[in-house]
Design an enzyme around this catalytic site. Structure first.
Site, mmCIF file in Angstrom:
data_model
loop_
_atom_site.group_PDB
_atom_site.id
_atom_site.type_symbol
_atom_site.label_atom_id
_atom_site.label_comp_id
_atom_site.label_asym_id
_atom_site.label_seq_id
_atom_site.Cartn_x
_atom_site.Cartn_y
_atom_site.Cartn_z
ATOM 1 N N GLY A 119 23.553 -12.364 30.416
ATOM 2 C CA GLY A 119 23.102 -11.228 31.221
ATOM 3 C C GLY A 119 23.841 -11.252 32.557
ATOM 4 O O GLY A 119 24.900 -11.885 32.689
ATOM 5 N N GLU B 40 10.782 5.301 35.891
ATOM 6 C CA GLU B 40 12.085 5.817 35.434
ATOM 7 C C GLU B 40 11.987 6.373 34.020
ATOM 8 O O GLU B 40 12.518 7.443 33.719
ATOM 9 C CB GLU B 40 13.149 4.710 35.509
HETATM 10 C C1 LIG Z 1 14.242 -1.257 31.928
HETATM 11 C C2 LIG Z 1 14.761 -2.058 33.090
HETATM 12 C C3 LIG Z 1 15.299 -1.424 34.216
HETATM 13 C C4 LIG Z 1 15.804 -2.158 35.277
HETATM 14 N N1 LIG Z 1 16.356 -1.518 36.348
HETATM 15 C C5 LIG Z 1 16.957 -2.211 37.329
HETATM 16 C C6 LIG Z 1 17.637 -1.569 38.383
HETATM 17 O O1 LIG Z 1 17.680 -0.336 38.447
HETATM 18 N N2 LIG Z 1 18.253 -2.322 39.321
HETATM 19 C C7 LIG Z 1 18.221 -3.692 39.256
HETATM 20 O O2 LIG Z 1 18.812 -4.346 40.128
HETATM 21 N N3 LIG Z 1 17.573 -4.337 38.291
HETATM 22 C C8 LIG Z 1 16.944 -3.635 37.319
HETATM 23 N N4 LIG Z 1 16.307 -4.295 36.306
HETATM 24 C C9 LIG Z 1 16.224 -5.750 36.334
HETATM 25 C C10 LIG Z 1 17.509 -6.375 35.850
HETATM 26 O O3 LIG Z 1 17.953 -5.726 34.701
HETATM 27 C C11 LIG Z 1 17.257 -7.848 35.597
HETATM 28 O O4 LIG Z 1 16.783 -8.429 36.789
HETATM 29 C C12 LIG Z 1 18.531 -8.537 35.163
HETATM 30 O O5 LIG Z 1 18.963 -8.032 33.915
HETATM 31 C C13 LIG Z 1 18.324 -10.046 35.032
HETATM 32 O O6 LIG Z 1 19.523 -10.621 34.635
HETATM 33 P P1 LIG Z 1 19.501 -12.017 33.904
HETATM 34 O O7 LIG Z 1 20.918 -12.365 33.623
HETATM 35 O O8 LIG Z 1 18.684 -12.976 34.664
HETATM 36 O O9 LIG Z 1 18.709 -11.750 32.550
HETATM 37 P P2 LIG Z 1 19.077 -10.767 31.368
HETATM 38 O O10 LIG Z 1 19.867 -9.616 31.818
HETATM 39 O O11 LIG Z 1 17.781 -10.528 30.670
HETATM 40 O O12 LIG Z 1 20.002 -11.656 30.444
HETATM 41 C C14 LIG Z 1 19.518 -12.758 29.733
HETATM 42 C C15 LIG Z 1 20.435 -13.025 28.571
HETATM 43 O O13 LIG Z 1 20.009 -14.216 27.920
HETATM 44 C C16 LIG Z 1 20.053 -14.039 26.519
HETATM 45 N N5 LIG Z 1 19.062 -14.952 25.955
HETATM 46 C C17 LIG Z 1 17.737 -14.989 26.206
HETATM 47 N N6 LIG Z 1 17.143 -15.996 25.536
HETATM 48 C C18 LIG Z 1 18.126 -16.601 24.835
HETATM 49 C C19 LIG Z 1 18.151 -17.702 23.934
HETATM 50 N N7 LIG Z 1 17.033 -18.380 23.633
HETATM 51 N N8 LIG Z 1 19.323 -18.061 23.389
HETATM 52 C C20 LIG Z 1 20.458 -17.380 23.686
HETATM 53 N N9 LIG Z 1 20.491 -16.332 24.523
HETATM 54 C C21 LIG Z 1 19.350 -15.953 25.089
HETATM 55 C C22 LIG Z 1 19.727 -12.568 26.329
HETATM 56 O O14 LIG Z 1 20.223 -12.093 25.097
HETATM 57 C C23 LIG Z 1 20.394 -11.915 27.531
HETATM 58 O O15 LIG Z 1 21.707 -11.517 27.241
HETATM 59 C C24 LIG Z 1 15.769 -3.576 35.231
HETATM 60 C C25 LIG Z 1 15.230 -4.206 34.113
HETATM 61 C C26 LIG Z 1 14.740 -3.476 33.043
HETATM 62 C C27 LIG Z 1 14.182 -4.182 31.842
#
Ligand SMILES: Cc1cc2nc3c(=O)[nH]c(=O)nc-3n(C[C@H](O)[C@H](O)[C@H](O)COP(=O)(O)OP(=O)(O)OC[C@H]3O[C@@H](n4cnc5c(N)ncnc54)[C@H](O)[C@@H]3O)c2cc1C
Length: 439
Positions: free
Chosen positions: A17, A175
């Protein structure tokens, strides 16, 4: 470049992510480091725009990007498709569901969030969360399928076929409610004529008393006004106490017949957090130190939504894409500092503000750390700018994004294609004949 003595160091990153990609990007080109980036999908998904896929404004391919393609120019980054089932912090080893293991000199855990149903009966079984691309396309199929069913048999409207209930009035819920209203009024009203305008209803439910809680009072009022104008009915100060196949029940005793409950009611850390043996805090997230390392687990770091990252005055940073991207990159710097025997630095977040799009023609932005408040077109421009910069953190399709963003503000086009008709189909015959509608 990191300093080294000829021996390459291995860094294992779990999650592709914003946080995982931010981390791997920072380590790309470090010739002393080999990175294994592991994700359960072979693509990165741009979560902030999932609701646009669910409401048929964007195609899934617009917001998903191959991780291998993303790093194909980076010799030291190796992408692996695997579902990680457990973590051994002592040996910095992760184990996949099929038993394969990866061990790093450093481990960066960035496995993101999943929905939190707060033990609401039936919610996990019957509602549609919106945190993955698969969930977004399932929801899109349910929405389009319901219009097709009601078009064929208008009697289904009395059974709630065109009642859409959105749970949670945070950014996700607001949204999606706004975008759904646009879909109904701008697109479905043309394709399904009177049916959409006269029969479709959107309900937004939240236990709190305002929309968009973390925003200012002015933004709460603006959001309420916009949603009201778009015909969304808000139910504030009530919780959803049960979700069933054909209705939701609210804590004030009312029921809303529906076959489409969209869950934006809260998030918790991905399930891997519970299989790591590491200390979990609020929302099940890993409790990291200010430098994103984990106390008592040398070489293990966590970033993004997976971690409770201490912010100013002890308040954890919110779960936002910009926090995730920046914290992932910061974790990479601290991994390199560890390898070089240097001091790790506490995470410092460059706050660009918070924003939300409440459907076409309406956006809210509170820009910068002092939260300068913008509404309408100017807020939309700010929203586009921040999301474009979030996107450049991941990939280089910003031109296409900006073209879409400008267009999306003024047009009603989108891919209303029912391409997963099997996944969310309702067997209406299987349901009992309903009581008269309660709401
Ligand atoms: C509908 C929605 C709208 C949003 N709108 C906004 C916005 O407008 N602006 C903003 O700043 N933020 C927004 N957010 C929040 C933002 O998207 C998240 O804070 C951000 O995606 C977090 O990034 P991350 O890398 O921590 O996690 P994620 O993006 O969730 O990535 C985690 C990754 O880990 C992988 N993963 C998980 N578990 C495992 C496992 N056991 N084994 C292998 N892979 C795994 C997943 O497949 C994923 O690719 C929004 C979130 C949502 C759900």
């Amino acid at each position: 470049m990191s300093e080294h003595n000829g021996q390459k160091k291995n860094v294992v990153v779990v999650g592709g992510g914003f946080a995982g990609v931010g981390c791997a990007r920072k380590l790309a080109g470090e010739d002393a480091v080999r990175v294994t980036l592991i994700d359960r999908n072979n693509y990165h998904q741009f979560q902030p725009l999932l609701y646009q896929v669910a409401t048929s404004q964007l195609a899934p391919s617009d917001i998903a990007y191959s991780l291998r393609k993303l790093f194909r120019g980076d010799e030291n980054i190796d992408v692996k498709l695997a579902e990680i089932a457990s973590v051994d912090p002592a040996t910095r080893t992760v184990t996949a569901a099929d038993g394969q293991t990866w061990t790093g000199d450093a481990l960066v855990l960035a496995a993101g969030s999943r929905p939190n149903f707060f033990r609401t009966p039936g919610a996990e079984e019957h509602s549609f969360p919106l945190y993955t691309l698969d969930q977004a396309t399932r929801l899109r199929s349910r929405i389009l399928g319901l219009f097709e069913d009601a078009d064929r048999n208008p009697d289904l409207v009395a059974r709630g076929a065109l009642n859409f209930v959105v749970v949670g009035a945070g950014a996700t819920g607001v949204e999606v409610a706004g975008a759904l209203a646009d879909l109904i009024h701008d697109t479905m009203s043309v394709e399904y004529r009177d049916l959409a305008v006269t029969a479709a209803r959107i309900h937004l439910v939240d236990l709190g008393h305002v929309l968009l809680g973390p925003f200012s009072e002015g933004s709460h009022e603006y959001a309420a006004k916009v949603l009201q104008r778009k015909g969304v009915r808000t139910h504030l100060g009530v919780a959803v106490s049960a979700v069933r196949q054909d209705e939701v029940e609210l804590s004030d005793g009312t029921t809303i017949p529906t076959h489409c409950v969209i869950w934006g009611g809260g998030i918790q850390a991905g399930e891997l957090a519970g299989a790591s043996g590491l200390v979990q805090g609020r929302g099940g997230r890993l409790e990291v130190l200010p430098d994103l390392s984990l106390d008592g687990a040398p070489g293990v770091h966590a970033a993004g939504d997976f971690a409770n990252i201490p912010g100013p005055e002890g308040v954890a940073y919110p779960q936002l894409g910009s926090v995730a991207l920046q914290s992932g990159a910061w974790a990479a710097d601290n991994v390199l500092a560890d390898f070089a025997g240097k001091q790790r630095k506490p995470f410092h977040y460059k706050d660009k503000g918070i924003m939300a799009m409440i459907g076409r023609g309406a956006a809210i932005a509170e820009v910068g750390p002092h939260r300068h408040e913008l509404h309408g077109h100017i807020a939309h421009t700010a929203w586009l700018g921040v999301h474009a910069s979030l996107m450049t953190g991941v990939r280089n399709r910003v031109d296409a994004f900006l073209a879409w963003g400008t267009d999306a503000f003024s047009s009603g086009r989108g891919p209303q294609v029912l391409d997963r008709s099997d996944v969310a189909r309702i067997d209406w015959e299987d349901e009992e004949t309903p009581e008269p509608a309660a709401v």
